[in-house]
Design a protein around this motif. Sequence first.
Motif, PDB file in Angstrom:
ATOM      1  N   GLY A  83       0.792  -1.231   0.000  1.00  0.00           N
ATOM      2  CA  GLY A  83       0.000   0.000   0.000  1.00  0.00           C
ATOM      3  C   GLY A  83       0.819   1.274   0.000  1.00  0.00           C
ATOM      4  O   GLY A  83       0.448   2.252  -0.637  1.00  0.00           O
ATOM      5  N   ASP A  84       1.962   1.245   0.695  1.00  0.00           N
ATOM      6  CA  ASP A  84       2.835   2.411   0.647  1.00  0.00           C
ATOM      7  C   ASP A  84       4.309   2.015   0.504  1.00  0.00           C
ATOM      8  O   ASP A  84       5.196   2.855   0.491  1.00  0.00           O
ATOM      9  N   HIS A  85       4.545   0.752   0.423  1.00  0.00           N
ATOM     10  CA  HIS A  85       5.896   0.246   0.167  1.00  0.00           C
ATOM     11  C   HIS A  85       5.811  -1.190  -0.367  1.00  0.00           C
ATOM     12  O   HIS A  85       4.742  -1.791  -0.361  1.00  0.00           O
ATOM     13  N   PHE A 120       8.960   2.533  -7.170  1.00  0.00           N
ATOM     14  CA  PHE A 120       8.802   3.873  -7.764  1.00  0.00           C
ATOM     15  C   PHE A 120       7.606   3.894  -8.707  1.00  0.00           C
ATOM     16  O   PHE A 120       6.841   4.861  -8.723  1.00  0.00           O
ATOM     17  N   GLU A 121       7.463   2.841  -9.484  1.00  0.00           N
ATOM     18  CA  GLU A 121       6.361   2.807 -10.461  1.00  0.00           C
ATOM     19  C   GLU A 121       4.989   2.773  -9.781  1.00  0.00           C
ATOM     20  O   GLU A 121       3.995   3.170 -10.354  1.00  0.00           O
ATOM     21  N   LYS A 122       4.980   2.295  -8.548  1.00  0.00           N
ATOM     22  CA  LYS A 122       3.717   2.272  -7.797  1.00  0.00           C
ATOM     23  C   LYS A 122       3.558   3.552  -6.967  1.00  0.00           C
ATOM     24  O   LYS A 122       2.690   3.622  -6.095  1.00  0.00           O
ATOM     25  N   ASP A 123       4.444   4.516  -7.194  1.00  0.00           N
ATOM     26  CA  ASP A 123       4.429   5.792  -6.453  1.00  0.00           C
ATOM     27  C   ASP A 123       4.735   5.623  -4.966  1.00  0.00           C
ATOM     28  O   ASP A 123       4.219   6.358  -4.128  1.00  0.00           O
ATOM     29  N   TYR A 124       5.557   4.642  -4.642  1.00  0.00           N
ATOM     30  CA  TYR A 124       5.970   4.437  -3.256  1.00  0.00           C
ATOM     31  C   TYR A 124       7.358   5.023  -2.995  1.00  0.00           C
ATOM     32  O   TYR A 124       7.977   4.731  -1.965  1.00  0.00           O
ATOM     33  N   GLU A 125       7.823   5.784  -3.953  1.00  0.00           N
ATOM     34  CA  GLU A 125       9.110   6.486  -3.836  1.00  0.00           C
ATOM     35  C   GLU A 125      10.286   5.554  -3.525  1.00  0.00           C
ATOM     36  O   GLU A 125      11.205   5.916  -2.794  1.00  0.00           O
ATOM     37  N   THR A 158      14.253   6.191  -0.287  1.00  0.00           N
ATOM     38  CA  THR A 158      14.312   6.797  -1.622  1.00  0.00           C
ATOM     39  C   THR A 158      15.736   7.037  -2.149  1.00  0.00           C
ATOM     40  O   THR A 158      16.043   6.592  -3.261  1.00  0.00           O
ATOM     41  N   PRO A 159      16.604   7.714  -1.381  1.00  0.00           N
ATOM     42  CA  PRO A 159      17.946   7.963  -1.944  1.00  0.00           C
ATOM     43  C   PRO A 159      18.696   6.664  -2.265  1.00  0.00           C
ATOM     44  O   PRO A 159      19.357   6.571  -3.297  1.00  0.00           O
TER      45      PRO A 159
ATOM     46  N   LEU B  33       6.334  10.241   7.684  1.00  0.00           N
ATOM     47  CA  LEU B  33       7.191  11.244   8.318  1.00  0.00           C
ATOM     48  C   LEU B  33       8.389  11.577   7.427  1.00  0.00           C
ATOM     49  O   LEU B  33       8.714  12.751   7.222  1.00  0.00           O
ATOM     50  N   ARG B  34       9.033  10.539   6.906  1.00  0.00           N
ATOM     51  CA  ARG B  34      10.216  10.747   6.062  1.00  0.00           C
ATOM     52  C   ARG B  34       9.862  11.514   4.791  1.00  0.00           C
ATOM     53  O   ARG B  34      10.625  12.359   4.342  1.00  0.00           O
ATOM     54  N   LYS B  35       8.690  11.234   4.235  1.00  0.00           N
ATOM     55  CA  LYS B  35       8.273  11.942   3.024  1.00  0.00           C
ATOM     56  C   LYS B  35       8.022  13.417   3.332  1.00  0.00           C
ATOM     57  O   LYS B  35       8.369  14.290   2.549  1.00  0.00           O
TER      58      LYS B  35
END
Lengths: 171, 55
Positions: A83-85, A120-125, A158-159, B33-35
């Motif tokens: 859902g977010d990752h 990234f493609e799922k917008d989970y950064e 992300t980085p 939080l990180r975002k």
Amino acid sequence: MKQILVDIEIDKLTNSIENTVSGDIFDTDVYQLFNNDGKQINKADWQFKWHEQIKLKDRETYKLVIKDNPKIIQGLISFSDQGDHIYMHLIESAKFNKGKQKIYTGVTGNLVAFACKCSFEKDYEGYLAFDAKTVLVKHYQETLYATHFKGTKMMIETPAANRLIKQYFKT
Amino acid sequence: MGLIREPKDVDFYVIDKPWTDKERKEFSAFIKLRKEQQKKRSARILTKKGRKVVA
């Protein structure tokens, strides 16, 4: 065709895996495996029960192969959308890519970079989480730029995900 | 461009250990939080750049 090339720019995947003897670099492709692809996986060559993984509906399983040589599986990964990752359930190199005599190196790094790209493609950064074996925590930190979340729970933020993708994908 | 080479004597594995709802929620809160932190950082960088242009 049972195999479906995942809809990322696979043709741009490069510098993927390296022959440990010759130093030659081979481009790779990643294919998703489905319920009826079990025959592609020789149980004796794998420590984990991948036949069971590909049947689970809550996750996706992918194989890494050398370009134009799709029958020989170099490594496998399974992950699920949280859902977010992305959560990485399992990852494994083929028997011949394990230990000091491994033929190719970079298989797991390549698969993790692929999972980050999916994130990234799922917008989970790029967020990817997994549970590490305690003895491997240091290696994950050094080679995958992973960081601790809690206990043996680790994550790629992300980085770090960007860094991994840049190492494996032409931009 | 470089290749990530795992050490020759090391094979990477992960443990498939289902997270509890509590752990998942904690992780989701952490990501959020990180975002937010990243957004603030990006905004600060943009502001700084803006100031430089004005100066």
